[in-house]
Design an enzyme around this catalytic site. Structure first.
Site, PDB file in Angstrom:
ATOM      1  N   TRP A  15       4.093  -1.675  -9.785  1.00 40.72           N
ATOM      2  CA  TRP A  15       3.830  -1.293  -8.386  1.00 40.72           C
ATOM      3  C   TRP A  15       4.918  -0.303  -7.951  1.00 40.72           C
ATOM      4  CZ3 TRP A  15       5.775  -4.315  -3.654  1.00 40.72           C
ATOM      5  CH2 TRP A  15       5.170  -3.838  -2.485  1.00 40.72           C
ATOM      6  N   ASP A  61       6.123 -12.181  -9.242  1.00 41.55           N
ATOM      7  CA  ASP A  61       5.450 -11.574  -8.094  1.00 41.55           C
ATOM      8  C   ASP A  61       4.025 -12.119  -8.100  1.00 41.55           C
ATOM      9  OD1 ASP A  61       4.221 -10.056  -6.199  1.00 41.55           O
ATOM     10  OD2 ASP A  61       4.998  -8.127  -6.884  1.00 41.55           O
ATOM     11  N   LYS A  94      -3.544 -10.422   0.501  1.00 42.92           N
ATOM     12  CA  LYS A  94      -4.826 -10.182  -0.163  1.00 42.92           C
ATOM     13  C   LYS A  94      -5.728 -11.413  -0.113  1.00 42.92           C
ATOM     14  CE  LYS A  94      -2.254  -6.761  -1.690  1.00 42.92           C
ATOM     15  NZ  LYS A  94      -2.336  -5.340  -1.773  1.00 42.92           N
TER      16      LYS A  94
HETATM   17  C1  LMR Z   1      -1.009  -1.575  -3.084  1.00 48.34           C
HETATM   18  O1  LMR Z   1      -0.413  -1.625  -4.173  1.00 48.34           O
HETATM   19  O2  LMR Z   1      -1.813  -0.670  -2.797  1.00 48.34           O
HETATM   20  C2  LMR Z   1      -0.770  -2.643  -2.051  1.00 48.34           C
HETATM   21  O3  LMR Z   1       0.005  -3.654  -2.593  1.00 48.34           O
HETATM   22  C3  LMR Z   1      -0.270  -2.107  -0.773  1.00 48.34           C
HETATM   23  C4  LMR Z   1       1.151  -1.673  -0.804  1.00 48.34           C
HETATM   24  O4  LMR Z   1       1.937  -2.211  -0.027  1.00 48.34           O
HETATM   25  O5  LMR Z   1       1.500  -0.783  -1.577  1.00 48.34           O
END
Ligand code: LMR
Length: 395
Positions: free
Chosen positions: A129, A210, A245
């Site tokens: 992420w 996570d 989510k």
């Molecule tokens: C995403 O990865 O799109 C979501 O988890 C929103 C974010 O906060 O980035």
């Protein structure tokens, strides 16, 4: 002084939301941010949430401060949600605190690791992420990456993952996506998780799980398998969970941090450190989102409604994946799209290059992440053909 501040580029994910909002094309499609959309393209408030809000409205209530770690009823409920039957196990002792979303929880974990345990490095998957490296950089940790995908970038390369941890040293941390890996949708199998838990224990790495997508993979319990596997044999872990989510409570910012240890006194000391860290960061958590989750998880009827809604969402995403693959297969018959069916959760690493994603955006008003990540939960029967035609025309 302010004139010395350099201009920071827009956020890789939220920057696209802003761009999408400004786009005047009536046929624009948002497959960028990880937000669930229903068949009409809306992100609805879940029924269980509306029912809980009604209950809260009807109760007298108060807006006075919550405890630093949030209400005990909330914390017990999330401990049980994460650990299942292990929650009552004498040798598994956990403490939890309510946090404003998963991001704060992750940051708290970083603060604790650095400040209390002098951990200097955290390992995370490549890719991960986009916010993960920033969060841990801001918490003062060095970020190292472990390999994740195979050469094609569509499946897990487990051997490569393990061997890329060769350089990891005892007392370093490792960040793990418990389920529905963001951005790839590619998860280890239960057997691979068992193996990985052993590697982590042998290397004396400290796991931070996570857990943003509980219920989006296979089921609430099955999705918690990696955590439960790791702690059942006495392992210590931090778990950062989010209800953005699985409750659709994105804007309420609600989640939790859970520290698991085999020893009750150790867990107690951990809670004191979590509380100290919270008090210096945001003092105590906000009320509303946590009260919704607390109400739903502690009410048999509402919980049933929630679980049914979550199952419906999970099954619909699986159907969307199947529909997407069938529609792409028709357009590009010689490519094997099976990997998209094997991925779990909202995201799919589509294999699209940054250049192709740029064309999708500029020529077709279809927004995805530069990395090629698409949010499958943004597809519906009304936009499927438009998306697939556009993808076929750019690849
Ligand atoms: C995403 O990865 O799109 C979501 O988890 C929103 C974010 O906060 O980035």
């Amino acid at each position: 002084m302010f004139e010395t501040a350099p201009l920071n580029p827009p956020d890789a994910i939220f920057g696209l939301i802003e761009q999408f909002k400004k786009d005047t094309n009536p046929n624009k499609i948002n497959l960028s941010v990880g937000v669930y959309q229903d068949e009409s393209g809306a992100t609805p408030v879940m029924k269980c949430v509306r029912m809980a809000e009604q209950k809260l409205l009807d109760a007298a209530g108060t807006k006075s401060y919550l405890p630093i770690d949030g209400p005990a009823s909330y914390n017990n409920a999330i401990g049980r949600l994460i650990l299942g039957d292990l929650y009552d196990h004498a040798n598994v002792n956990s403490v939890s605190a309510q946090t404003p979303g998963g991001t704060v929880s992750l940051r708290l974990a970083g603060e604790l690791l650095r400040r209390v345990f002098s951990v200097d490095t955290i390992w995370m998957s490549n890719p991960t992420w986009a916010n993960h490296p920033k969060i841990y950089g801001a918490a003062g940790l060095n970020v190292e990456k472990y390999d994740y995908l195979d050469e094609q970038g569509t499946r897990l390369d487990f051997e490569r993952l393990v061997s890329s941890l060769d350089g990891a040293k005892p007392k370093q941390a490792i960040l793990l996506h418990t389920v529905c890996h963001n951005p790839t949708g590619v998860d280890p199998t239960p057997e691979q998780w068992e193996e990985l838990c052993k590697v982590i224990a042998e290397k004396q790495l400290f796991p931070v799980f996570d857990f943003a997508y509980q219920g989006f993979g296979t089921s609430l319990d099955a999705d918690a398998f990696p955590i439960r596997k790791f702690v059942e044999s006495g392992g210590e872990a931090l778990v950062c969970n989010s209800f953005s989510k699985n409750f659709g409570l994105y804007a309420e910012r609600v989640g939790g941090i859970t520290a698991v240890s085999k020893d009750a006194d150790v867990a107690k000391a951990m809670l004191s450190q979590i509380k100290l860290t919270i008090r210096t960061m945001y003092s105590n958590p906000p009320l509303h989102g946590g009260a919704i989750v607390d109400t739903v998880l502690n009410d048999a009827e509402l919980r049933e409604v929630w679980e049914a809604e979550l199952t419906e969402i999970r099954n619909r995403i699986l159907q969307l994946r199947a529909g997407f693959v069938a529609a792409m297969q028709k357009r590009i018959p010689d490519t094997d799209f099976q990997y998209i069916l094997d991925q779990r959760g909202m995201f799919s690493y589509s294999g699209l290059t940054a250049d192709q994603v740029g064309k999708l955006m500029n020529e077709h008003a279809i927004y995805a992440l530069k990395s090629g990540r698409i949010n499958v939960a943004g597809i519906n029967s009304g936009n499927l053909d438009q998306i697939c035609d556009a993808i076929a025309s750019v690849v």
